[in-house]
Design an enzyme around this catalytic site. Structure first.
Site, PDB file in Angstrom:
ATOM      1  N   LYS A 145       0.843  -1.214   0.000  1.00 60.89           N
ATOM      2  CA  LYS A 145       0.000   0.000   0.000  1.00 60.89           C
ATOM      3  C   LYS A 145       0.874   1.258   0.000  1.00 60.89           C
ATOM      4  O   LYS A 145       0.674   2.175  -0.788  1.00 60.89           O
ATOM      5  CB  LYS A 145      -0.929   0.019   1.235  1.00 60.89           C
ATOM      6  N   ARG A 185      -9.970   0.410   9.006  1.00 57.93           N
ATOM      7  CA  ARG A 185      -9.439  -0.919   9.323  1.00 57.93           C
ATOM      8  C   ARG A 185     -10.437  -1.744  10.121  1.00 57.93           C
ATOM      9  O   ARG A 185     -10.138  -2.889  10.462  1.00 57.93           O
ATOM     10  CB  ARG A 185      -8.191  -0.738  10.176  1.00 57.93           C
ATOM     11  N   ARG A 239      12.282  -4.407   5.122  1.00 54.11           N
ATOM     12  CA  ARG A 239      11.895  -3.021   4.782  1.00 54.11           C
ATOM     13  C   ARG A 239      12.729  -1.991   5.558  1.00 54.11           C
ATOM     14  O   ARG A 239      12.961  -2.122   6.749  1.00 54.11           O
ATOM     15  CB  ARG A 239      10.417  -2.809   5.099  1.00 54.11           C
ATOM     16  N   ARG A 278      11.199  -0.028  11.168  1.00 56.11           N
ATOM     17  CA  ARG A 278      10.092   0.198  12.098  1.00 56.11           C
ATOM     18  C   ARG A 278      10.149  -0.792  13.254  1.00 56.11           C
ATOM     19  O   ARG A 278      10.508  -1.951  13.043  1.00 56.11           O
ATOM     20  CB  ARG A 278       8.762   0.054  11.344  1.00 56.11           C
ATOM     21  N   ARG A 296      -0.118  -8.470  13.863  1.00 60.20           N
ATOM     22  CA  ARG A 296      -0.675  -7.539  12.868  1.00 60.20           C
ATOM     23  C   ARG A 296      -1.536  -8.295  11.857  1.00 60.20           C
ATOM     24  O   ARG A 296      -2.595  -7.825  11.441  1.00 60.20           O
ATOM     25  CB  ARG A 296       0.465  -6.768  12.169  1.00 60.20           C
TER      26      ARG A 296
HETATM   27  P1  AP5 Z   1       4.939  -1.445   1.869  1.00 59.51           P
HETATM   28  O1  AP5 Z   1       4.429  -0.821   0.627  1.00 59.51           O
HETATM   29  O2  AP5 Z   1       5.761  -0.577   2.779  1.00 59.51           O
HETATM   30  O3  AP5 Z   1       3.767  -2.180   2.670  1.00 59.51           O
HETATM   31  P2  AP5 Z   1       2.410  -1.614   3.293  1.00 59.51           P
HETATM   32  O4  AP5 Z   1       1.272  -2.354   2.647  1.00 59.51           O
HETATM   33  O5  AP5 Z   1       2.361  -0.123   3.259  1.00 59.51           O
HETATM   34  O6  AP5 Z   1       2.550  -2.194   4.768  1.00 59.51           O
HETATM   35  P3  AP5 Z   1       2.561  -1.502   6.201  1.00 59.51           P
HETATM   36  O7  AP5 Z   1       3.387  -2.458   7.056  1.00 59.51           O
HETATM   37  O8  AP5 Z   1       3.003  -0.104   6.195  1.00 59.51           O
HETATM   38  O9  AP5 Z   1       1.065  -1.595   6.547  1.00 59.51           O
HETATM   39  P4  AP5 Z   1       0.413  -1.746   7.888  1.00 59.51           P
HETATM   40  O10 AP5 Z   1      -0.975  -1.687   7.426  1.00 59.51           O
HETATM   41  O11 AP5 Z   1       0.752  -2.905   8.726  1.00 59.51           O
HETATM   42  O12 AP5 Z   1       1.050  -0.551   8.740  1.00 59.51           O
HETATM   43  P5  AP5 Z   1       0.493   0.863   9.153  1.00 59.51           P
HETATM   44  O13 AP5 Z   1       1.624   1.795   9.157  1.00 59.51           O
HETATM   45  O14 AP5 Z   1      -0.716   1.217   8.349  1.00 59.51           O
HETATM   46  O15 AP5 Z   1       5.797  -2.722   1.459  1.00 59.51           O
HETATM   47  C1  AP5 Z   1       6.504  -3.493   2.413  1.00 59.51           C
HETATM   48  C2  AP5 Z   1       7.902  -3.848   1.870  1.00 59.51           C
HETATM   49  O16 AP5 Z   1       7.772  -4.680   0.724  1.00 59.51           O
HETATM   50  C3  AP5 Z   1       8.707  -2.632   1.427  1.00 59.51           C
HETATM   51  O17 AP5 Z   1      10.036  -2.795   1.830  1.00 59.51           O
HETATM   52  C4  AP5 Z   1       8.589  -2.621  -0.102  1.00 59.51           C
HETATM   53  O18 AP5 Z   1       9.757  -2.106  -0.719  1.00 59.51           O
HETATM   54  C5  AP5 Z   1       8.378  -4.089  -0.422  1.00 59.51           C
HETATM   55  N1  AP5 Z   1       7.424  -4.253  -1.531  1.00 59.51           N
HETATM   56  C6  AP5 Z   1       6.288  -3.539  -1.747  1.00 59.51           C
HETATM   57  N2  AP5 Z   1       5.647  -3.987  -2.837  1.00 59.51           N
HETATM   58  C7  AP5 Z   1       6.390  -5.039  -3.301  1.00 59.51           C
HETATM   59  C8  AP5 Z   1       6.229  -5.948  -4.394  1.00 59.51           C
HETATM   60  N3  AP5 Z   1       5.185  -5.848  -5.241  1.00 59.51           N
HETATM   61  N4  AP5 Z   1       7.180  -6.917  -4.565  1.00 59.51           N
HETATM   62  C9  AP5 Z   1       8.241  -7.008  -3.713  1.00 59.51           C
HETATM   63  N5  AP5 Z   1       8.441  -6.169  -2.671  1.00 59.51           N
HETATM   64  C10 AP5 Z   1       7.521  -5.208  -2.461  1.00 59.51           C
HETATM   65  O19 AP5 Z   1      -0.025   0.604  10.640  1.00 59.51           O
HETATM   66  C11 AP5 Z   1       0.869   0.395  11.715  1.00 59.51           C
HETATM   67  C12 AP5 Z   1       0.078   0.303  13.026  1.00 59.51           C
HETATM   68  O20 AP5 Z   1      -0.647   1.542  13.258  1.00 59.51           O
HETATM   69  C13 AP5 Z   1      -1.016  -0.772  13.075  1.00 59.51           C
HETATM   70  O21 AP5 Z   1      -0.505  -2.038  13.435  1.00 59.51           O
HETATM   71  C14 AP5 Z   1      -1.967  -0.186  14.153  1.00 59.51           C
HETATM   72  O22 AP5 Z   1      -1.473  -0.398  15.446  1.00 59.51           O
HETATM   73  C15 AP5 Z   1      -1.920   1.308  13.871  1.00 59.51           C
HETATM   74  N6  AP5 Z   1      -2.970   1.747  12.935  1.00 59.51           N
HETATM   75  C16 AP5 Z   1      -2.776   2.312  11.691  1.00 59.51           C
HETATM   76  N7  AP5 Z   1      -3.953   2.598  11.115  1.00 59.51           N
HETATM   77  C17 AP5 Z   1      -4.926   2.222  11.999  1.00 59.51           C
HETATM   78  C18 AP5 Z   1      -6.342   2.245  11.961  1.00 59.51           C
HETATM   79  N8  AP5 Z   1      -7.008   2.725  10.888  1.00 59.51           N
HETATM   80  N9  AP5 Z   1      -7.025   1.763  13.038  1.00 59.51           N
HETATM   81  C19 AP5 Z   1      -6.382   1.293  14.111  1.00 59.51           C
HETATM   82  N10 AP5 Z   1      -5.032   1.223  14.212  1.00 59.51           N
HETATM   83  C20 AP5 Z   1      -4.309   1.691  13.159  1.00 59.51           C
END
Ligand code: AP5
Length: 246
Positions: free
Chosen positions: A46, A121, A160, A193, A204
């Site tokens: 994402k 979410r 990452r 992270r 997660r």
């Molecule tokens: P990347 O694109 O960084 O992945 P992502 O989908 O953005 O994953 P996140 O880990 O950021 O999502 P998340 O939903 O767990 O975390 P968030 O910050 O929202 O890709 C990952 C890696 O793979 C990178 O190194 C990239 O280079 C590589 N890659 C990407 N695409 C690729 C491909 N096609 N092929 C190969 N490699 C690839 O949330 C963190 C925390 O915040 C949550 O756990 C929760 O505690 C809290 N939180 C956030 N939002 C909410 C909400 N709405 N409600 C409640 N709690 C929340």
């Protein structure tokens, strides 16, 4: 005549930055409004695809995870409340995240539309978002579902690296920086992270399957979900995103 602080700040902006911002706004003026949601498990891509969609469609990018991490780093009251759940890989309470999104959607940069990355979410968050948008007389246009098998995600998450101030994302194997450990644009150090460990990833993923998958069903019933093969290489996923948004 007194100068407002906004005016004073503008005076300090280099002309080249002002010109490129004007050019960007000019190019964006004929783009249609779009309101998008990106949903998918941790590491599904994402955050990798968001900057590309943002530039292509001139939208604001609101990533609740980034916003919460900034609040944690700044030790704001919101950050203090969010930290414990985030460290454990659990979701932060609906009220906290709904509040930050409600506030962020008022920004002028979100008026032509937005990409919500990591929100909603839970079904409660989705319902609250609908209420917020209804008051503005608009609705979500498309939900991009980054569908991917859990087994692929551990390698993506543990490899990452992030440039904290820009949000640029790298991967030791799939998207390595030019110089290991340094951001390609600024040369500043990259970080990992705190929740990007195999152990926290388990919680997660549990939260994703239990609380977030029902959100996909919620939007499927409205007929606005585009399913992507998020296990493909980044460029191929970009092509799928573009098709999904036609
Ligand atoms: P990347 O694109 O960084 O992945 P992502 O989908 O953005 O994953 P996140 O880990 O950021 O999502 P998340 O939903 O767990 O975390 P968030 O910050 O929202 O890709 C990952 C890696 O793979 C990178 O190194 C990239 O280079 C590589 N890659 C990407 N695409 C690729 C491909 N096609 N092929 C190969 N490699 C690839 O949330 C963190 C925390 O915040 C949550 O756990 C929760 O505690 C809290 N939180 C956030 N939002 C909410 C909400 N709405 N409600 C409640 N709690 C929340």
């Amino acid at each position: 005549m007194a100068t407002s602080s906004a005016q004073a700040n503008m005076e300090d902006v280099p002309s080249v930055d002002l010109m490129s911002e004007l050019l960007r706004r000019f190019k964006c003026s004929d783009k249609p409004d779009k309101r998008l949601i990106l949903v998918g498990p941790p590491g599904s891509g994402k955050g990798t695809q968001s900057p590309i969609i943002k530039d292509d469609y001139c939208l604001c990018h609101l990533a609740t995870g980034d916003m919460l991490r900034a609040a944690v780093a700044a030790k704001t009251p919101l950050g203090v409340k969010a930290k414990e759940a985030m460290d454990k890989g659990e979701l932060v309470s609906d009220d906290l995240v709904v509040g930050i999104i409600d506030e962020a959607l008022k920004k002028p940069s979100c008026q032509k539309g937005f990409i919500l990355d990591g929100f909603p979410r839970t079904v409660v968050q989705a319902q609250k978002l609908d209420e917020m948008l209804e008051k503005k007389g608009v609705k979500v246009d498309k939900v991009l579902n980054f569908a991917i098998d859990d087994a692929i995600l551990e390698e993506r998450i543990t490899g990452r690296w992030i440039h904290p101030s820009s949000g640029r994302t790298y991967h030791t194997k799939f998207a390595p920086p030019k110089v290991p450990g340094s951001d390609d644009v600024t040369g500043e150090p990259l970080i990992q992270r705190k929740d990007d460990t195999a152990a926290v990833l388990k919680s997660r993923l549990e939260a994703f399957h239990k609380q977030t998958e029902p959100v996909i069903d919620y939007y499927s019933k409205k007929g606005i979900v585009a399913n992507l093969h998020a296990e493909k290489a980044p460029k191929e996923v970009t092509t799928e995103v573009q098709k999904g948004l036609q």
